[in-house]
Design a protein around this motif. Sequence first.
Motif, PDB file in Angstrom:
ATOM      1  N   ARG A   1       0.911  -1.261  -0.173  1.00 20.31           N
ATOM      2  CA  ARG A   1      -0.173   0.052  -0.084  1.00 20.31           C
ATOM      3  C   ARG A   1       0.912   1.297  -0.091  1.00 20.31           C
ATOM      4  O   ARG A   1       1.845   1.340   0.826  1.00 20.31           O
TER       5      ARG A   1
ATOM      6  N   ARG B   1       0.438   0.083 -10.310  1.00 21.93           N
ATOM      7  CA  ARG B   1      -0.653  -0.514  -9.629  1.00 21.93           C
ATOM      8  C   ARG B   1      -1.467   0.448  -9.299  1.00 21.93           C
ATOM      9  O   ARG B   1      -1.309   0.738  -7.828  1.00 21.93           O
ATOM     10  N   PRO B   2      -2.219   1.213  -9.798  1.00 19.84           N
ATOM     11  CA  PRO B   2      -2.857   2.145  -9.208  1.00 19.84           C
ATOM     12  C   PRO B   2      -3.985   1.747  -8.251  1.00 19.84           C
ATOM     13  O   PRO B   2      -4.325   2.427  -7.352  1.00 19.84           O
ATOM     14  N   ASP B   3      -4.420   0.459  -8.128  1.00 16.59           N
ATOM     15  CA  ASP B   3      -5.255  -0.059  -7.145  1.00 16.59           C
ATOM     16  C   ASP B   3      -4.498  -0.008  -5.750  1.00 16.59           C
ATOM     17  O   ASP B   3      -5.190  -0.251  -4.700  1.00 16.59           O
ATOM     18  N   LEU B   4      -3.174   0.110  -5.927  1.00 14.39           N
ATOM     19  CA  LEU B   4      -2.348   0.079  -4.481  1.00 14.39           C
ATOM     20  C   LEU B   4      -1.898   1.265  -4.040  1.00 14.39           C
ATOM     21  O   LEU B   4      -1.027   1.396  -2.945  1.00 14.39           O
TER      22      LEU B   4
ATOM     23  N   THR C   1      -3.529   5.009  -2.584  1.00 13.30           N
ATOM     24  CA  THR C   1      -4.782   5.887  -2.296  1.00 13.30           C
ATOM     25  C   THR C   1      -4.138   7.225  -2.056  1.00 13.30           C
ATOM     26  O   THR C   1      -3.230   7.323  -1.421  1.00 13.30           O
TER      27      THR C   1
ATOM     28  N   ILE D   1      -5.955   6.987  -9.797  1.00 11.40           N
ATOM     29  CA  ILE D   1      -5.815   6.608  -8.317  1.00 11.40           C
ATOM     30  C   ILE D   1      -7.119   7.110  -7.542  1.00 11.40           C
ATOM     31  O   ILE D   1      -7.430   8.137  -7.842  1.00 11.40           O
ATOM     32  N   ARG D   2      -7.647   6.403  -6.911  1.00  8.81           N
ATOM     33  CA  ARG D   2      -8.804   6.833  -5.969  1.00  8.81           C
ATOM     34  C   ARG D   2      -8.259   7.597  -4.970  1.00  8.81           C
ATOM     35  O   ARG D   2      -7.197   7.392  -4.150  1.00  8.81           O
TER      36      ARG D   2
ATOM     37  N   GLU E   1      -7.440  -0.120   5.271  1.00  6.77           N
ATOM     38  CA  GLU E   1      -6.399  -0.275   4.142  1.00  6.77           C
ATOM     39  C   GLU E   1      -5.075  -0.436   4.850  1.00  6.77           C
ATOM     40  O   GLU E   1      -4.183  -1.100   4.303  1.00  6.77           O
TER      41      GLU E   1
ATOM     42  N   GLN F   1       5.718  -0.416  -7.764  1.00  9.74           N
ATOM     43  CA  GLN F   1       5.488  -1.080  -6.667  1.00  9.74           C
ATOM     44  C   GLN F   1       6.440  -1.742  -5.712  1.00  9.74           C
ATOM     45  O   GLN F   1       5.891  -2.691  -5.277  1.00  9.74           O
TER      46      GLN F   1
ATOM     47  N   LYS G   1     -12.426  -1.540   4.180  1.00 10.17           N
ATOM     48  CA  LYS G   1     -11.563  -2.213   3.322  1.00 10.17           C
ATOM     49  C   LYS G   1     -10.919  -3.313   3.987  1.00 10.17           C
ATOM     50  O   LYS G   1      -9.957  -3.961   3.342  1.00 10.17           O
TER      51      LYS G   1
END
Lengths: 466, 203
Positions: free
Chosen positions: A31, A54-57, A59, A95-96, A117, A156, A248
């Motif tokens: 993360r 890895r935009p999912d990792l 925040t 990215i969120r 998270e 990442q 999460k």
Amino acid sequence: MSAPRTLFEKVWARHEILKGPDGDSLLFVDRHYAHEGSFHAFNALRKAGLKVRRPDLTTGIYDHYVPTDAARTPASAEIGDMITLFGRNVAEQGIRAYAPGDPHQGIVHVVGPELGETLPGFLIVCGDSHTATHGAFGALAFGIGASEVAHVLATQTIWQVRPRLLRISVEGRLGAGVTAKDVILAVIARFGANVGLGHAIEFAGSAIRGLTMEGRMTVCNMAIEAGSRTGQIAPDDTTFAWLAGREKAPKGALWDKAVAHWRSLPTDEGARFDRDLSLDASALAPMVTWGTSPEEALPITDRVPDPAAAPDAARKAAWAKSLDYMGLKPGMALDGIAVDRVFIGSCTNARIEDLRAAAAVVKGRKAVVPAWVSSGSTAVKLQAEAEGLDRIFTAAGFEWRESGCSMCVGINGDLLKPGERSASTTNRNFVGRQGPGARTHLVSPAMAAAAAVTGRLTDVRKLAAN
Amino acid sequence: MAMQPFTALDAVAAPMPTPNIDTDQILPARFLKKPLGPGYDKYGFADLRFDAAGNEKPDFVLNNPPYRGAGIIVAARNFATGSSREAAVYALLALGVRCVIAPSFGDIFYSNSTKNGLLPVILPEEAVNRLLALLAGKPGTKLAVDLAAQTVTGPGDLAFRFEIDASRKMRLLEGLDDIQLTLKYRPEIEAFERAYAAAPFGA
Ligand code: SF4
């Protein structure tokens, strides 16, 4: 049987992708938290023609530059631009991000855990030195610079030289009015602001185990003030109960599997540390800093030290400089020093429990100096409002601000005036930290509340509960 | 942020004998939003160098003519502690500082500096104290730093050897970009990621 291992070693080993030819390790990052200050890294990525792998990792969280007034008005166009720029960077990379208006906007080190998270055994990084906070969950979490942030965004992963291991055990029961903040200030005062250099710290002992998650986060948060990039605490039932059900966090069968894994993380009996230090919790009193390094801290019952009595020439000069900057004289009682402002906020001490502790002191009293509360996250603010804490603060004359880093660092324009003295629940009493010429005394939330209602640094234990 | 290699340096050294000079002092927070580029040097040590009116403070070492433009800083313990701001490194480089010698550094700064071609040299406290006394006594003294040999040398037979991790030394000497280096390991990273995702939480 494998050799006994520490919490640190277990988490490190699980993330080690490979060892480089020169002895450092390439580690996988679970993360990454980004904030508005990450722009150098996004620029570097763009220049190299790379995308976030890895935009999912990652925040994104708006905290350093966001205004904390009710209307969220940027203090200057330049500050507003920083907020807009962050929005562009995260949007461009998919990215969120949690922006003002979102219930999970807040300070990155409050929001990450609150969302679930941040999890035990994770490797977590952020371009912010207080990332150590997440170690309270048994994660391996550390602050990194912009070049490393760019590297994490692109790959990442992160290269690290393995630090040495330091265990600090705090044993015994804390007295009334003595909090996690006092524990960590006492640790730094006793062992020095550079005790953790080159080391990963594990905080252990019965006093640490007895802390709530909020308290553990306060302790790990200031590992960096003890010189270490990372501070960890073994995950246990307190950790799991705090995380269960968070947005999460894993759910159902995966949760059970996760807990089983997390139970295997604590340091094994007989595992080796390079250094072991300990402190007696029962001897501690509420702490306050008197100088411009967090190691320059003493019990509130003590007096401003005399540079003439410093242990060495370097410290003698440093203490004299600190006292000059702070406008204090040797021998003055710390209890009774008049303050101009009080700030309750920051990633160190603005979680719900901190606000409850401060409100308990403020209840039925009036602030006699300007005082602010800026919640660690919007969710904390909403919870405090549901509990009626906001009304206790506002009835006492406090300003009830929106969430952000605010006066911890003043990047958003929330600053002290030159020469002003604050009692602050933040983590750095550095020269100019709260504004050029500003004088900061670091204290716990209860002590900050006591300072607000008396206008002086005050031993909170003397104020009876109303 | 392009990485400039560091091999050797022969430069005037300035003494900063105060311990715990934090990155907030090296680059005050209000300048963090400034873009890199010409003029960045103005922000380095801004509140120590300039008064509120923007005039130079004569008591700050880098304002003192013999030390002006020093390429090396010799500092007391825990130099650049605190905030992770890499901009502290950018500010030092903008001021022309390529090497800092101290008994200890903030860990994050130490790592940040090696990613930008600024060499942090750790020497024992006694050695640093000797250097501090020498520099204060003879303003304008030059020191020579050789990364390959891991030495700091000065006037007469003054010579110290320092330690540095092999990985950091190699990157500094060659001015290597970490991202390009890492991308060579892409197959290993992807294999790791697959195995890791297949066994969440260790099982
Ligand atoms: S609250 Fe203060 S210490 Fe925490 S992340 Fe924000 S600026 Fe940094």
